[in-house]
Design an enzyme around this catalytic site. Structure first.
Site, PDB file in Angstrom:
ATOM      1  N   ASP A 152      -0.981  73.002   5.954  1.00  0.00           N
ATOM      2  CA  ASP A 152      -0.500  72.120   4.886  1.00  0.00           C
ATOM      3  C   ASP A 152       0.407  71.035   5.478  1.00  0.00           C
ATOM      4  O   ASP A 152       0.897  71.177   6.603  1.00  0.00           O
ATOM      5  CB  ASP A 152       0.291  72.953   3.853  1.00  0.00           C
ATOM      6  CG  ASP A 152       0.439  72.248   2.509  1.00  0.00           C
ATOM      7  OD1 ASP A 152       0.020  71.074   2.386  1.00  0.00           O
ATOM      8  OD2 ASP A 152       0.973  72.873   1.580  1.00  0.00           O
TER       9      ASP A 152
ATOM     10  N   ASP B 281       6.997  67.102   3.611  1.00  0.00           N
ATOM     11  CA  ASP B 281       7.729  65.842   3.407  1.00  0.00           C
ATOM     12  C   ASP B 281       8.805  65.643   4.460  1.00  0.00           C
ATOM     13  O   ASP B 281       9.121  64.509   4.803  1.00  0.00           O
ATOM     14  CB  ASP B 281       8.338  65.829   2.002  1.00  0.00           C
ATOM     15  CG  ASP B 281       7.256  65.919   0.946  1.00  0.00           C
ATOM     16  OD1 ASP B 281       6.308  65.115   1.021  1.00  0.00           O
ATOM     17  OD2 ASP B 281       7.326  66.805   0.091  1.00  0.00           O
TER      18      ASP B 281
ATOM     19  N   LYS C  65       9.145  70.406   0.967  1.00  0.00           N
ATOM     20  CA  LYS C  65       7.811  70.154   0.438  1.00  0.00           C
ATOM     21  C   LYS C  65       7.898  69.955  -1.070  1.00  0.00           C
ATOM     22  O   LYS C  65       8.917  70.209  -1.676  1.00  0.00           O
ATOM     23  CB  LYS C  65       6.873  71.330   0.761  1.00  0.00           C
ATOM     24  CG  LYS C  65       6.432  71.331   2.215  1.00  0.00           C
ATOM     25  CD  LYS C  65       5.454  72.453   2.535  1.00  0.00           C
ATOM     26  CE  LYS C  65       4.217  72.481   1.683  1.00  0.00           C
ATOM     27  NZ  LYS C  65       3.427  71.243   1.702  1.00  0.00           N
TER      28      LYS C  65
ATOM     29  N   GLU D 194       1.827  75.956  -3.169  1.00  0.00           N
ATOM     30  CA  GLU D 194       1.879  75.811  -1.707  1.00  0.00           C
ATOM     31  C   GLU D 194       2.708  76.922  -1.082  1.00  0.00           C
ATOM     32  O   GLU D 194       2.342  77.469  -0.035  1.00  0.00           O
ATOM     33  CB  GLU D 194       2.461  74.445  -1.336  1.00  0.00           C
ATOM     34  CG  GLU D 194       1.519  73.308  -1.655  1.00  0.00           C
ATOM     35  CD  GLU D 194       2.122  71.941  -1.413  1.00  0.00           C
ATOM     36  OE1 GLU D 194       1.365  70.981  -1.394  1.00  0.00           O
ATOM     37  OE2 GLU D 194       3.351  71.833  -1.255  1.00  0.00           O
TER      38      GLU D 194
ATOM     39  N   LYS E 148       7.999  62.242   9.548  1.00  0.00           N
ATOM     40  CA  LYS E 148       8.488  63.387   8.770  1.00  0.00           C
ATOM     41  C   LYS E 148       9.557  64.191   9.503  1.00  0.00           C
ATOM     42  O   LYS E 148      10.142  65.110   8.925  1.00  0.00           O
ATOM     43  CB  LYS E 148       7.320  64.322   8.409  1.00  0.00           C
ATOM     44  CG  LYS E 148       6.173  63.652   7.671  1.00  0.00           C
ATOM     45  CD  LYS E 148       6.566  63.295   6.262  1.00  0.00           C
ATOM     46  CE  LYS E 148       5.455  62.653   5.456  1.00  0.00           C
ATOM     47  NZ  LYS E 148       4.354  63.518   5.131  1.00  0.00           N
TER      48      LYS E 148
HETATM   49  C1  A5P Z   1       2.602  68.367  -1.804  1.00  0.00           C
HETATM   50  O1  A5P Z   1       3.263  68.958  -2.886  1.00  0.00           O
HETATM   51  C2  A5P Z   1       3.523  68.193  -0.670  1.00  0.00           C
HETATM   52  O2  A5P Z   1       4.233  69.345  -0.325  1.00  0.00           O
HETATM   53  C3  A5P Z   1       2.792  67.618   0.525  1.00  0.00           C
HETATM   54  O3  A5P Z   1       2.483  68.607   1.458  1.00  0.00           O
HETATM   55  C4  A5P Z   1       3.664  66.623   1.128  1.00  0.00           C
HETATM   56  O4  A5P Z   1       4.089  65.735   0.098  1.00  0.00           O
HETATM   57  C5  A5P Z   1       2.991  65.857   2.260  1.00  0.00           C
HETATM   58  O5  A5P Z   1       2.148  64.900   1.772  1.00  0.00           O
HETATM   59  P1  A5P Z   1       1.399  63.856   2.694  1.00  0.00           P
HETATM   60  O6  A5P Z   1       0.564  64.648   3.634  1.00  0.00           O
HETATM   61  O7  A5P Z   1       0.600  63.045   1.735  1.00  0.00           O
HETATM   62  O8  A5P Z   1       2.438  63.063   3.420  1.00  0.00           O
END
Ligand code: A5P
Length: 228
Positions: A83, A86, A96, A105, A123
């Site tokens: 996964d 953020d 996240k 998640e 990130k």
């Molecule tokens: C989803 O709820 C988030 O936890 C995502 O894993 C997070 O926002 C990462 O997103 P991107 O891959 O689009 O940057």
């Protein structure tokens, strides 16, 4: 490499970790979607695995490649979950929930023997909550009361979506929260989780086993190799 290429490099690397017969948690967000694309291509070349999707968007994408999907309830554990995130702190703690799917998640990440996180370099932070608010999933009934409870312990929150609240897959709301400084992140996480009305939060502490970072110079860097 720009951020999109960095995400793709991390996604492609992680997709190669999937082996025949695995049960694989499939994350949400743009980086996770690139990973599902890569897995879809591998599936079309013969890779057989079962996916557990963390969102409808991910499920739809996986189905477009005929990837077999099952529900989390059908397994006592998963082999691997991949996964995005953020924020990633140096000790692999994560923020996240930017996409609003933090509860599913977290359920899928914590059910896996290995949780591999895929991100671009932007990130990487010094500590979780440095750049983005901490998403907190709350029951919609009485959400203002829950927001007051959070405020009373030094955590100020805004309802995501404002007058048109964002609703999660579990029909809850998301509060985007910032805490007063000086509180250790583990204590902050406990404080949030202990409040009535809170379902869960986007602090993923001690859950990631490996972080794959797509880097500007090209390729990936691997952080942590803890086996779950
Ligand atoms: C989803 O709820 C988030 O936890 C995502 O894993 C997070 O926002 C990462 O997103 P991107 O891959 O689009 O940057």
């Amino acid at each position: 490499m720009d951020a999109i290429r960095q995400k793709r490099a991390a996604a492609d690397y992680a997709a190669e970790l999937v082996q025949d017969g695995m049960i694989v948690g499939l994350g949400s967000g743009s980086t996770a979607a690139m990973m599902v694309d890569a897995l879809g291509r591998r599936h079309q070349q013969g890779l057989q695995f079962v996916g557990v999707a963390t969102s409808r968007e991910t499920a739809d994408l996986a189905r477009s490649y005929d990837i077999r999907l099952m529900r989390l309830d059908e397994f006592s554990h998963l082999d691997l979950t991949i996964d995005g995130a953020d924020e990633v702190a140096p000790n692999l703690d994560l923020t996240k929930g930017g996409g609003g799917q933090l509860l599913r998640e977290k359920l899928v990440a914590t059910a896996a023997r290995r949780f591999v996180v895929i991100v671009d370099q932007s990130k990487l932070v010094r500590y979780v909550g440095e750049r983005v608010p901490i998403p907190v999933e709350v029951v919609s009934f009485g959400w203002t009361t829950t927001a007051h409870r959070l405020s009373a312990v030094g955590i100020e929150c805004h309802l995501r979506g404002g007058e048109t609240p964002f609703t999660t897959s579990n029909h809850n709301y998301i509060l985007d929260c910032r805490a007063a400084g000086g509180v250790a992140v583990a204590e902050l996480a406990d404080r949030i989780k202990s409040l009535t009305g809170v379902v869960d939060h986007g602090l993923f502490l001690g859950i990631a086993t490996t972080v794959v970072v797509g880097v500007e110079a090209g390729g990936v860097e691997i952080l942590g190799q803890k086996q779950g």
